[in-house]
Write an enzyme that holds these catalytic residues in place. Structure first.
Site, mmCIF file in Angstrom:
data_model
loop_
_atom_site.group_PDB
_atom_site.id
_atom_site.type_symbol
_atom_site.label_atom_id
_atom_site.label_comp_id
_atom_site.label_asym_id
_atom_site.label_seq_id
_atom_site.Cartn_x
_atom_site.Cartn_y
_atom_site.Cartn_z
ATOM 1 N N SER A 117 0.781 -1.243 0.000
ATOM 2 C CA SER A 117 0.000 0.000 0.000
ATOM 3 C C SER A 117 0.810 1.289 0.000
ATOM 4 O O SER A 117 0.259 2.352 -0.295
ATOM 5 C CB SER A 117 -0.943 -0.004 1.211
ATOM 6 O OG SER A 117 -0.208 -0.266 2.389
ATOM 7 N N TYR A 134 18.534 -2.800 2.992
ATOM 8 C CA TYR A 134 19.239 -1.527 2.895
ATOM 9 C C TYR A 134 20.633 -1.691 3.507
ATOM 10 O O TYR A 134 20.813 -2.471 4.440
ATOM 11 C CB TYR A 134 18.459 -0.419 3.622
ATOM 12 C CG TYR A 134 19.134 0.931 3.491
ATOM 13 C CD1 TYR A 134 19.253 1.538 2.233
ATOM 14 C CD2 TYR A 134 19.693 1.568 4.597
ATOM 15 C CE1 TYR A 134 19.902 2.752 2.103
ATOM 16 C CE2 TYR A 134 20.331 2.787 4.461
ATOM 17 C CZ TYR A 134 20.442 3.367 3.217
ATOM 18 O OH TYR A 134 21.101 4.567 3.086
ATOM 19 N N TYR A 192 22.297 1.790 11.860
ATOM 20 C CA TYR A 192 21.545 1.030 10.875
ATOM 21 C C TYR A 192 22.152 -0.358 10.617
ATOM 22 O O TYR A 192 21.748 -1.341 11.225
ATOM 23 C CB TYR A 192 21.336 1.821 9.554
ATOM 24 C CG TYR A 192 20.231 1.164 8.756
ATOM 25 C CD1 TYR A 192 18.916 1.589 8.857
ATOM 26 C CD2 TYR A 192 20.492 0.025 7.980
ATOM 27 C CE1 TYR A 192 17.885 0.927 8.200
ATOM 28 C CE2 TYR A 192 19.473 -0.645 7.318
ATOM 29 C CZ TYR A 192 18.180 -0.196 7.430
ATOM 30 O OH TYR A 192 17.175 -0.867 6.799
ATOM 31 N N LEU A 205 15.252 6.293 0.917
ATOM 32 C CA LEU A 205 14.177 7.163 0.466
ATOM 33 C C LEU A 205 13.308 7.572 1.636
ATOM 34 O O LEU A 205 13.266 6.893 2.652
ATOM 35 C CB LEU A 205 13.315 6.421 -0.550
ATOM 36 C CG LEU A 205 13.887 6.410 -1.962
ATOM 37 C CD1 LEU A 205 13.138 5.428 -2.813
ATOM 38 C CD2 LEU A 205 13.791 7.800 -2.570
ATOM 39 N N VAL A 206 12.613 8.662 1.450
ATOM 40 C CA VAL A 206 11.676 9.116 2.472
ATOM 41 C C VAL A 206 10.433 8.235 2.410
ATOM 42 O O VAL A 206 9.711 8.240 1.410
ATOM 43 C CB VAL A 206 11.269 10.581 2.234
ATOM 44 C CG1 VAL A 206 10.296 11.045 3.305
ATOM 45 C CG2 VAL A 206 12.499 11.480 2.187
#
Ligand code: NAD
Ligand code: NA
Length: 396
Positions: free
Chosen positions: A49, A224, A234, A272-273
């Site tokens: 979605s 990522y 991260y 990415l945002v």
């Protein structure tokens, strides 16, 4: 109702149906402009979605002409209460798919549960018979384990030592030092339970046992890596341990798909945002500098450009799928280019509250953030009364 953004920290509590629809239509137009992909025909997208999952669904349908089933967890709209962006995105996608004569149905519920897996299998059996591509694109802060019933919460923390670095509040533009305390052992286990590969493998096991995987079926999950700068929080932090687990699980699943001549891959995507990445400290500052550098070099991509390139040049390029030395697909190749990383690292050293809007793309970050919720699209009249109650045409 007239819907305006209601921002609380890194989330926005409202979303705009027409803006979300515009976002979907823009992505569809982009994929169509790139030409047909000789790709998958019957696709299941888990996490369909928003973000990379939505872009994967759009690429499958409007790039390859595929029938798609989407699974997601979104808040439906109601009188006086806008739905979540993924609800409006899905409504728009399924409306556009319908106009184009493409099969598109979806299931709203907890993908980690046995119930939703069974519901999905039943839908595949009754409507499509089988699927030849399964995209696994969940990003969730928690998972209720379907066997033990334990609720696991994922955390974004360094391992072993405290991490201190710069971060930015992307709303105010204030650059400050953030210090994040190291995690506990249990945090690592819990984060792996939520964002590692166990649920992906459970999905493929269930689909295979039900006999709904096509010969040659492919499954892809997203990972990522990112720069040295964000490594402690991260890739070498709790989330990185989960990504290691996810990447290992690709090999386990690949083995299980051998008799079907199928394959499992992890694709490493660009920063990415998205709703997920806005929540990670330090990452918004990195992204705002990265955007500036990549846009200047003509290398910038959003989710849809990334997924179109993944399908057209990696997964369905007519030949072998190019992989790195760890067996992963890399569409973060432009982000990780030496010149890009060197420039971002130099800007990072300089970044302050005073200079960030000049040396970084704070405006681009904010714009992408508001776009996630359907705001700040040119051509949409945000003063206008819109119908907040929107149905998802293919909802099962
Ligand atoms: P996102 O938040 O935009 O999308 C997450 C999706 O998962 C949504 O469709 C949501 O409805 C669905 N979802 C969440 N919990 C669910 C549940 N319990 N049941 C069913 N559906 C559920 O996130 P995204 O950024 O597109 O992330 C997708 C994947 O891509 C993640 O594995 C993420 O780590 C990876 N990734 C993200 C980035 C980035 O910069 N955003 C970069 C590389 C890889
Ligand atoms: Na997604």
């Amino acid at each position: 109702m007239i819907i305006v953004p209601k921002v609380r920290g890194f989330i926005c509590l409202t979303s705009h149906p027409e803006g979300c629809a515009q976002n979907v239509v823009n992505q569809i137009n982009y994929v169509k402009s790139k030409g047909a992909i000789d790709g998958p025909k019957k696709v299941l997208v888990i996490g369909a979605s928003t973000g990379f999952g939505l872009a994967s669904r759009i690429t499958s349908a409007f790039g390859a002409g595929a029938a798609t089933i989407g699974v997601y967890f979104e808040k439906p709209s109601a009188e006086g209460k806008p739905g979540s962006p993924g609800w409006y995105n899905t409504a728009a996608f399924e409306t556009e798919a319908g106009k184009a004569g493409l099969y598109a149905k979806s299931i709203n519920g907890d993908a980690f549960s046995n119930e939703i897996k069974q519901k999905t299998i039943d839908l595949i059996k009754s409507d499509l018979g089988e699927v030849d591509l399964i995209i696994y694109s969940l990003a969730s802060p928690r998972r209720t384990h379907p066997v033990t019933g334990v609720v696991h919460n994922s955390v974004l923390k360094p391992i072993g030592q405290k991490f201190s670095n710069k971060t930015v509040d992307f709303h105010t533009g204030v650059v400050s030092e953030v210090a994040i305390e190291p995690c506990t052992e249990a945090d690592i286990e819990n984060t792996i339970a939520v964002m590692g590969g166990e649920d992906w493998e459970m999905w493929i096991d269930a689909l295979k046992a039900a006999g709904v995987l096509a010969e040659g079926a492919t499954t892809v999950a997203y990972s990522y890596i990112g720069p040295l700068l964000t490594e402690p929080v991260y890739r070498k932090g709790t989330i990185g341990m989960a990504k290691n687990h996810l990447e290992q699980t690709a090999f386990t699943i690949d083995e299980k798909l051998k008799d079907l001549k199928g394959h499992a891959y992890v694709s490493v995507n660009k920063a990415l945002v998205t709703q997920a990445s806005s929540a990670i400290p330090v990452i918004p500052l990195y992204i705002s500098l990265l955007y500036k550098v990549m846009k200047a070099k003509g290398l910038h991509e959003g989710c849809i450009e990334q997924m179109q390139r993944l399908f057209a040049t990696r997964l369905y390029n007519g030949g072998a799928v190019p992989l790195d030395d760890k067996g992963r697909i890399r569409v973060d190749d432009w982000e990780m280019q030496e010149d890009v990383q060197a420039e971002v690292a130099a800007l990072w050293e300089q970044a302050t509250t005073e200079n960030l809007s000049a040396i970084g793309d704070l405006a681009g970050y904010r714009n992408d953030f508001f776009n996630l919720f359907g705001f700040e699209f040119p051509g949409i009249d945000y003063e206008k009364d819109v119908n907040e109650v929107v149905n998802v045409p293919g909802l099962v």
